[in-house]
Design a protein around this motif. Sequence first.
Motif, mmCIF file in Angstrom:
data_model
loop_
_atom_site.group_PDB
_atom_site.id
_atom_site.type_symbol
_atom_site.label_atom_id
_atom_site.label_comp_id
_atom_site.label_asym_id
_atom_site.label_seq_id
_atom_site.Cartn_x
_atom_site.Cartn_y
_atom_site.Cartn_z
ATOM 1 N N SER A 74 -4.731 -7.399 -10.600
ATOM 2 C CA SER A 74 -5.382 -6.176 -10.129
ATOM 3 C C SER A 74 -6.021 -6.346 -8.748
ATOM 4 C CB SER A 74 -6.435 -5.705 -11.129
ATOM 5 O OG SER A 74 -7.474 -6.649 -11.235
ATOM 6 N N GLU A 75 -6.317 -7.585 -8.336
ATOM 7 C CA GLU A 75 -6.920 -7.832 -7.030
ATOM 8 C C GLU A 75 -6.310 -9.069 -6.387
ATOM 9 O OE1 GLU A 75 -11.186 -8.039 -7.085
ATOM 10 O OE2 GLU A 75 -11.374 -6.202 -8.252
ATOM 11 N N ILE A 76 -6.137 -9.000 -5.056
ATOM 12 C CA ILE A 76 -5.693 -10.166 -4.291
ATOM 13 C C ILE A 76 -6.664 -10.346 -3.132
ATOM 14 C CG2 ILE A 76 -3.933 -11.127 -2.745
ATOM 15 C CD1 ILE A 76 -1.802 -9.716 -4.349
ATOM 16 N N LYS A 125 -6.753 -3.560 -5.419
ATOM 17 C CA LYS A 125 -7.549 -4.011 -4.273
ATOM 18 C C LYS A 125 -6.854 -5.190 -3.600
ATOM 19 C CE LYS A 125 -12.082 -5.902 -3.115
ATOM 20 N NZ LYS A 125 -13.397 -6.324 -3.616
ATOM 21 N N ILE A 126 -6.780 -5.129 -2.258
ATOM 22 C CA ILE A 126 -6.258 -6.274 -1.511
ATOM 23 C C ILE A 126 -7.133 -6.505 -0.280
ATOM 24 C CG2 ILE A 126 -4.562 -4.908 -0.216
ATOM 25 C CD1 ILE A 126 -2.733 -7.480 -0.485
ATOM 26 N N ASP A 127 -7.534 -7.754 -0.110
ATOM 27 C CA ASP A 127 -8.373 -8.144 1.019
ATOM 28 C C ASP A 127 -7.579 -9.088 1.912
ATOM 29 O OD1 ASP A 127 -10.269 -9.065 2.816
ATOM 30 O OD2 ASP A 127 -11.813 -9.406 1.297
ATOM 31 N N LEU A 128 -7.231 -8.594 3.089
ATOM 32 C CA LEU A 128 -6.516 -9.381 4.098
ATOM 33 C C LEU A 128 -7.379 -9.551 5.339
ATOM 34 C CD1 LEU A 128 -3.048 -7.682 3.664
ATOM 35 C CD2 LEU A 128 -3.509 -10.107 3.305
ATOM 36 N N SER A 129 -8.682 -9.472 5.169
ATOM 37 C CA SER A 129 -9.598 -9.556 6.307
ATOM 38 C C SER A 129 -9.643 -10.967 6.891
ATOM 39 C CB SER A 129 -11.005 -9.121 5.894
ATOM 40 O OG SER A 129 -11.542 -9.997 4.923
ATOM 41 N N ASN A 130 -10.033 -11.024 8.154
ATOM 42 C CA ASN A 130 -10.241 -12.283 8.868
ATOM 43 C C ASN A 130 -9.016 -13.191 8.856
ATOM 44 O OD1 ASN A 130 -12.988 -11.622 9.528
ATOM 45 N ND2 ASN A 130 -13.415 -11.949 7.364
ATOM 46 N N ASP A 162 5.267 -0.906 -2.968
ATOM 47 C CA ASP A 162 5.341 -0.574 -4.389
ATOM 48 C C ASP A 162 3.974 -0.515 -5.073
ATOM 49 O OD1 ASP A 162 8.073 -0.561 -4.152
ATOM 50 O OD2 ASP A 162 8.287 -2.645 -4.773
ATOM 51 N N LEU A 163 2.916 -0.492 -4.305
ATOM 52 C CA LEU A 163 1.572 -0.602 -4.880
ATOM 53 C C LEU A 163 0.944 0.778 -5.069
ATOM 54 C CD1 LEU A 163 0.422 -3.685 -2.809
ATOM 55 C CD2 LEU A 163 1.599 -3.628 -5.004
ATOM 56 N N PHE A 164 1.405 1.488 -6.078
ATOM 57 C CA PHE A 164 1.028 2.886 -6.278
ATOM 58 C C PHE A 164 -0.409 3.076 -6.733
ATOM 59 C CE2 PHE A 164 5.645 2.596 -7.062
ATOM 60 C CZ PHE A 164 6.057 3.283 -5.925
ATOM 61 N N LEU A 165 -1.051 2.040 -7.271
ATOM 62 C CA LEU A 165 -2.436 2.154 -7.736
ATOM 63 C C LEU A 165 -3.440 1.592 -6.731
ATOM 64 C CD1 LEU A 165 -2.025 1.146 -11.497
ATOM 65 C CD2 LEU A 165 -2.109 3.443 -10.496
ATOM 66 N N LEU A 166 -2.956 1.019 -5.637
ATOM 67 C CA LEU A 166 -3.850 0.408 -4.649
ATOM 68 C C LEU A 166 -4.819 1.447 -4.112
ATOM 69 C CD1 LEU A 166 -4.188 -2.409 -3.278
ATOM 70 C CD2 LEU A 166 -2.991 -1.431 -1.325
ATOM 71 N N ASP A 167 -6.122 1.180 -4.270
ATOM 72 C CA ASP A 167 -7.097 2.140 -3.768
ATOM 73 C C ASP A 167 -8.023 1.553 -2.707
ATOM 74 O OD1 ASP A 167 -9.160 0.814 -5.181
ATOM 75 O OD2 ASP A 167 -9.999 2.681 -5.925
ATOM 76 N N PHE A 168 -7.923 0.249 -2.422
ATOM 77 C CA PHE A 168 -8.797 -0.398 -1.453
ATOM 78 C C PHE A 168 -7.990 -1.428 -0.665
ATOM 79 C CE2 PHE A 168 -11.335 -4.006 -0.209
ATOM 80 C CZ PHE A 168 -12.515 -3.471 0.291
#
Length: 188
Positions: free
Chosen positions: A10-12, A35-40, A53-59
Motif C-alpha cells: 500500500s505504500e512505497i 502512497k509513494i514517496d520519491l522525494s530527495n 496502473d496505480l488506480f488507488l494512488l492518492d499521495f
Amino acid sequence: SNSFVLLGLSEIDLSGQNVISIQSGSISKCEQLTKIDLSNNQLRAIASGFLSDLFLLDFIDLSGNLLHELVYDTFGHLKSLTKIYLSNNIIKSIQTGAFVNLNHLKTLSLSFNFLREVNSDMFLGLENLTELDLGNNKISIISYNAFEHLSLLKTLYLKQNLISTIEPFAFSKLTFLTELVTRMHSAI
C-alpha cells in the motif's frame, strides 16, 4: 523485467535513494498502492505513463528532485490523487493540461521552484483543489483570471515571490478563499 510486482503493497518510500529515473511500468501491478514517496532523489523528468496502473494512488511526493517542467498529462492517469508535493525542484514551466483529469486533487505544493508567472492554463483540471502552495518561487506576474479553474480553493500561499504585476480579475474566481499568505510570518 526491472519492475516491482508486489500485489498487497500500500505504500512505497524510495526517498533519499539517489534514484535518477523511473521508467514507465517500473512500478506496476501494485494495485493496492495508495502512497509513494520519491522525494530527495535525482529525478530530472517524469516518464510518460509514469506509475500508470496505480488506480488507488492518492499521495505522491516528488519534492527535492531536479524536475524542471511538467508536461501535458503528467499525472492524468492517476485519477485518485488527492495530494501532490513538487516543492524544492527546479520547475520553470507547467504546460497546459499537466494536471488534466485530477478531479480529486485537494493539495498541490509547488513551493521552492522557479516559476515566474501564474496563468490559468497551469491549473486546468484542478477544479476541486483546496490548497495551493506557490511560495518561494520567482513569480512576478499573476495573469488575468490566473485562478479561474480553482473556484474551490481555500488556501493560497504566495509568500517569498517577486510579485510586481497583478492583472485584472486575477483572484476573481476565488470565492471560497479563506487564507491568502503573501509574506512570511515573524515570531514576536
